[in-house]
Structure formats: C-alpha cells, structure tokens
Design a protein around this motif. Structure first.
Motif, PDB file in Angstrom:
ATOM      1  N   LEU A  49      -3.464   4.494  -3.248  1.00  0.00           N
ATOM      2  CA  LEU A  49      -2.892   3.985  -4.485  1.00  0.00           C
ATOM      3  C   LEU A  49      -2.184   5.073  -5.286  1.00  0.00           C
ATOM      4  O   LEU A  49      -1.018   4.882  -5.592  1.00  0.00           O
ATOM      5  N   PHE A  78      -4.708   0.505  -9.370  1.00  0.00           N
ATOM      6  CA  PHE A  78      -5.669  -0.559  -9.096  1.00  0.00           C
ATOM      7  C   PHE A  78      -5.686  -1.556 -10.243  1.00  0.00           C
ATOM      8  O   PHE A  78      -5.649  -2.776 -10.027  1.00  0.00           O
ATOM      9  N   ASP A  90      -6.750   8.619  -1.627  1.00  0.00           N
ATOM     10  CA  ASP A  90      -7.304   7.840  -2.725  1.00  0.00           C
ATOM     11  C   ASP A  90      -8.378   8.616  -3.476  1.00  0.00           C
ATOM     12  O   ASP A  90      -9.247   9.230  -2.871  1.00  0.00           O
ATOM     13  N   HIS A  97      -6.662   1.470   6.385  1.00  0.00           N
ATOM     14  CA  HIS A  97      -5.487   2.259   6.007  1.00  0.00           C
ATOM     15  C   HIS A  97      -4.712   2.764   7.221  1.00  0.00           C
ATOM     16  O   HIS A  97      -3.497   2.692   7.269  1.00  0.00           O
ATOM     17  N   GLY A 101       0.811  -1.205   0.000  1.00  0.00           N
ATOM     18  CA  GLY A 101       0.000   0.000   0.000  1.00  0.00           C
ATOM     19  C   GLY A 101       0.848   1.260   0.000  1.00  0.00           C
ATOM     20  O   GLY A 101       2.062   1.186  -0.132  1.00  0.00           O
ATOM     21  N   TYR A 134     -14.026   3.185  -1.859  1.00  0.00           N
ATOM     22  CA  TYR A 134     -13.380   2.085  -1.147  1.00  0.00           C
ATOM     23  C   TYR A 134     -13.883   2.116   0.291  1.00  0.00           C
ATOM     24  O   TYR A 134     -14.079   3.180   0.862  1.00  0.00           O
ATOM     25  N   HIS A 164      -8.411  -6.551  -2.824  1.00  0.00           N
ATOM     26  CA  HIS A 164      -9.183  -5.792  -1.834  1.00  0.00           C
ATOM     27  C   HIS A 164      -8.434  -4.523  -1.486  1.00  0.00           C
ATOM     28  O   HIS A 164      -7.252  -4.561  -1.165  1.00  0.00           O
ATOM     29  N   VAL A 165      -9.124  -3.388  -1.550  1.00  0.00           N
ATOM     30  CA  VAL A 165      -8.506  -2.105  -1.239  1.00  0.00           C
ATOM     31  C   VAL A 165      -9.363  -1.372  -0.209  1.00  0.00           C
ATOM     32  O   VAL A 165     -10.591  -1.383  -0.305  1.00  0.00           O
ATOM     33  N   CYS A 219      -4.679  -4.457  -0.094  1.00  0.00           N
ATOM     34  CA  CYS A 219      -3.999  -3.182  -0.251  1.00  0.00           C
ATOM     35  C   CYS A 219      -4.468  -2.195   0.810  1.00  0.00           C
ATOM     36  O   CYS A 219      -5.667  -1.963   0.980  1.00  0.00           O
ATOM     37  N   THR A 220      -3.514  -1.596   1.526  1.00  0.00           N
ATOM     38  CA  THR A 220      -3.875  -0.701   2.626  1.00  0.00           C
ATOM     39  C   THR A 220      -4.402   0.650   2.151  1.00  0.00           C
ATOM     40  O   THR A 220      -4.897   1.430   2.958  1.00  0.00           O
ATOM     41  N   GLY A 221      -4.292   0.953   0.843  1.00  0.00           N
ATOM     42  CA  GLY A 221      -4.860   2.200   0.329  1.00  0.00           C
ATOM     43  C   GLY A 221      -3.802   3.192  -0.101  1.00  0.00           C
ATOM     44  O   GLY A 221      -2.618   2.902  -0.069  1.00  0.00           O
TER      45      GLY A 221
END
Lengths: 299, 182
Positions: B40, B46, B64, B86, B7, B69, B57-58, B36-38
C-alpha cells in the motif's frame, strides 16, 4: 520534487538528503526511503541518456554511493527490515542498469542485505520472509559472474538451512532450488544455469528436513508442497527429476494421509494433494508440445 | 457483484497518490468488495480503500508497514473461491507454473497476485489468473515501462467479467476479459 534535467534532479536529491538527514530518527523513517527510490529512478534515467552524457556511468556510481550512505543512516537509526529491502532493490537496479563497475555495486548491496539479515533480523517469521525475499531477488539478477554468483548461492542455501523451525528450513531450502535452475550468470549470457543435479540436492535435502518434522500434519503438508516443487522441475525439463522420484513421494503421501486426524487442516492438505494429482492426470492425458511424457507415472 | 482488485500503490515510498483519473472512477458505494495485492504501503491508503467499500482484504507486500496482513487469503464471492497473494514470495516472480502451485494449494478458481507491476489476466488449466498491476504506476527495477492499472471484476453466477483500467498517456483505456467456471 522533480526536475526536468537529470543533473538538476541529482542536486535536488542531495539537498533534500542534507535537509532530511537533520530530521531525527523518527522523521527519517519516512523521508529517506522515498529519496532512495527517487535516486534509483534517476540512475535509470542516466542510463537512458547514455548517448548524450558520456559521464553517465560515473554519475550512476555516485548515485549508488548516495543510496548506500542514505540507507546507512536508516540503519544507524536502528532500522533493519526497510534497509534490507532497500539494499535488495539497489542490487536489482544496479544489475539492470549495467554501468561500469555495476557488478561490484550489486554484490556490495546484496552483501549488505545479507549482513542485516544475519545480524539484525531475529524474529523467526521475519527471518523466513527476509531470506525468501533475498532468494527471490537474487534469482532475478543476471549481472554476476560465476565467481560472485557461487558464494551468494551458497549463502542463500546455508541461511535457509539454518532457519530455526524445521518447516521453515524445509520451505527455504526448497525455494533455493530455483537459484540452481533459472538463475543466470554473466557467463551464461542470459541463459538459465539449469544445474539439474544441484536442484535435486536441494529438493532431496528439503525432503530429509520434512522427514524430521514431528507434527505429522505439517509433515504431510510439506510433502505435498515438495511434490509440487518436484513437478515444477520435472515440467521445466530437469532430466534428473524422474517419474520414479515422483512415484515414490506420491506413494508416501498416499500412505500417510489416511493416518491424519480428521479436521479442517487435513481437509485442506487433501484438497491440495487432489489438485496436484488432477494436474498430473491432465498433463499425462494431454502432454504439452515440448513437455515430458509422464510415462510410468502411477497416480 | 463488483470487486475492485488493485495493489502495489507504493505510497509514499515510490508514489504520492493514485492518478487523478483513477480517483474519479473509484466512487464509494458502488463496489462490494476490495481485494488488494499489498504494498500500500501505509495506513492512509488502507483508510482510503475503506471509504470505497467496507469489505477490504489486503495481503502483505514486501514493503507494507503493517506486518500483520496475512501472507495469503482466500475469499469466496458468489460461486468463486478467490485466492490473494502479493507474489514477492513466489519464486521466480511472475512465473505461471509457480503461481499454479499456489492455486492448487489454496484450491481457488481465481488467483490474484501482484508485485510485477504488470497487468495480466489469463486462463491456465481452467483457472483464472489476474495481476492488477500497479494502481499508481510505481517504479519497478525490472520494468521501465510501468502503466498505472487496476481491475474491476463483475461476478455474476458462474461468470466473471474482468475490466482492466489502464492509464495510457492521459487517457484511461478499458479492456474486457471473460472467465467462466466449469
């Protein structure tokens, strides 16, 4: 777009800014934010070069002015969420770098973030996200003297208590309690403020708001969350948080839980509560070395 | 079962892309799930993750673009309930006791969070906490020495082996941390 020499880098950023600024509202959404971050990075670089460059502080000041103006351009293009976040990042950076006049710059950036929050963020979900982010960011900043820290703390607590939905208010106010505990001011010199009394005021207010929630399921959920906040503060050594206060809330939750309708949501609340009790049981049986004893806790 | 955890890419706000040496390691078809912790922050990243595995999974990071999400997510992989958040919403940032509050609420065995851009993997009260750090080594106001990193979890029965990949200088260094569910 990266120069070896810091001064050159500043010239590049400036040139890029002029160029991108003419790109129109659609494009600057994408081109200006990276410039702002590049500028923050550059400010940190000047700090690293402080031994070699006696003008580093004035240069940092100029960079933050550049950022202020650049973020302003995004606001003119009718953006709000990203500028708010960029201002918060700027406040953090200014506080960390510590150049001459950094406290005023950090205060200005946080105030700008607040203005955007108050004037431009109208969606209630976005409001909760934004105020939580402001609180979380502010909690990390240690550059403010009490004179500046106090109005900002108050602003946070006020904003949280004015959120539209009661559950949001409850959570926002509970989050504010951290500002009074682990928040740091210039005067405290890197030590946590640890105002136990104000923490309790926040959490008691949060509980009062939870009591006003009409949805019983949401109410019990909030009680369990508040209980966890209580435990957090108890374990951090807030002597205003007593076993008695914990017992009272645990009792209330035990009373209310069975009255909830049997469904998936209730199951989750139950699990959350059980996990919380289990944590307390563990801590009671084997307390941490410098932690509280939990004597008198009724589980 | 292999789970990629990463992430805080911050593309394009703070970085242009993943380090080349990481890209070479992340081959499609070998990974079953991506968590994914966020941050991006855009669809391009993505879409890239979707080429590596179909189950992605985000959760929402503070920068972001996609506001849809979720704030938190729970994913079950094998015997493990894994929570994903996150972490910019957790006050104070990176505080173990505050993260433990989320772990109790989500009722998970493993809690994955990000935001600090600092890799962590530790056990706390018999639960496993992972922070994959920033996969691109993105700028963080509070940390001047961010190392690009990500995690690969190998989940077998009741054991998870976490491999953390860090780009230190020009080399990719790997460390191994094990967690057993009791």
């Amino acid at each position: 777009m990266q120069a070896e020499d810091a001064d050159q880098q500043y010239l590049i950023l400036n040139a890029a800014r002029k160029h991108f600024g003419n790109g129109g509202n659609m494009r600057i959404k994408y081109t200006l934010p990276p410039l702002v971050f590049a500028a923050y990075k550059l400010a940190f670089k000047y700090k690293e070069l402080e031994e070699e460059d006696d003008k580093w502080e004035k240069k940092c000041q100029k960079i933050f002015q550049f950022c202020h103006q650049t973020i302003g351009a995004l606001i003119k293009a009718e953006m709000a969420e990203v500028p708010l976040r960029l201002f918060l990042q700027g406040g953090l950076a200014a506080g960390e770098i510590g150049f001459e006049n950094h406290e005023s710059v950090a205060y200005e950036f946080l105030s700008q973030a607040f203005s955007l929050y108050e004037d431009e963020i109208s969606d209630s979900k976005a409001q909760l996200s934004a105020i939580t982010l402001i609180i979380a960011t502010f909690e990390k900043m240690k550059c403010f003297g009490e004179e500046n820290h106090e109005p900002l703390r108050t602003q946070c607590a006020l904003a949280a208590s004015k959120l539209l939905k009661k559950p949001d208010q409850c959570r926002g106010v509970a989050t504010c309690s951290h500002l009074f505990w682990s928040g740091k001011t210039r005067e405290s010199e890197g030590e946590e403020v640890q105002d136990g009394k104000r923490v309790m005021e926040c959490l008691k207010k949060s509980l009062r708001i939870a009591n006003q929630c009409m949805d019983s399921s949401v109410q019990v959920q909030l009680f369990v969350e508040i209980l966890n906040h209580y435990i957090y503060m108890y374990e951090k050594g807030n002597d205003q948080m007593t076993v008695q206060v914990l017992n009272q809330l645990i009792g209330k939750i035990r009373e209310d839980l069975p009255n909830l309708e049997s469904n998936e949501e209730t199951e989750q609340i139950n699990k959350h509560f059980q996990n919380t009790i289990e944590h307390l049981r563990l801590r009671q049986e084997s307390p941490e070395n410098d932690g509280p004893t939990y004597e008198g806790l009724i589980l | 079962m292999l789970v990629l955890v990463l992430g805080d890419l911050h593309i394009p706000h703070r970085c242009n892309s993943l380090p080349q040496k990481f890209k070479k390691l992340l081959v499609p078809g070998k990974i079953q799930h991506i968590l994914c912790t966020g941050n991006l922050c855009t669809k391009e990243s993505f879409d890239y993750l979707k080429t590596l595995a179909s189950d992605v999974h985000v959760v929402r990071g503070d920068f972001d673009e996609n506001l849809n999400y979720p704030e938190q997510k729970v994913v079950t992989v094998g015997q493990f309930r894994i929570g994903l958040c996150h972490g910019h919403q957790v006050v104070p940032w990176g505080d173990t006791d505050s993260l433990a509050m989320i772990q109790r609420q989500l009722d998970v065995d493993i809690l994955i969070s990000g935001h600090t851009h600092k890799f962590e993997a530790f056990e706390h009260e018999s639960k496993f906490y992972i922070n994959p750090g920033s996969a691109t080594g993105a700028y963080s106001a509070l940390d001047s020495g961010v190392t690009p990193s990500f995690c690969l979890l190998d989940i077998q029965q009741s054991t998870v082996v976490a491999y953390v990949y860090q780009l230190i200088g020009e080399e990719v260094k790997v460390e191994r941390i094990e967690y057993k569910k009791n």
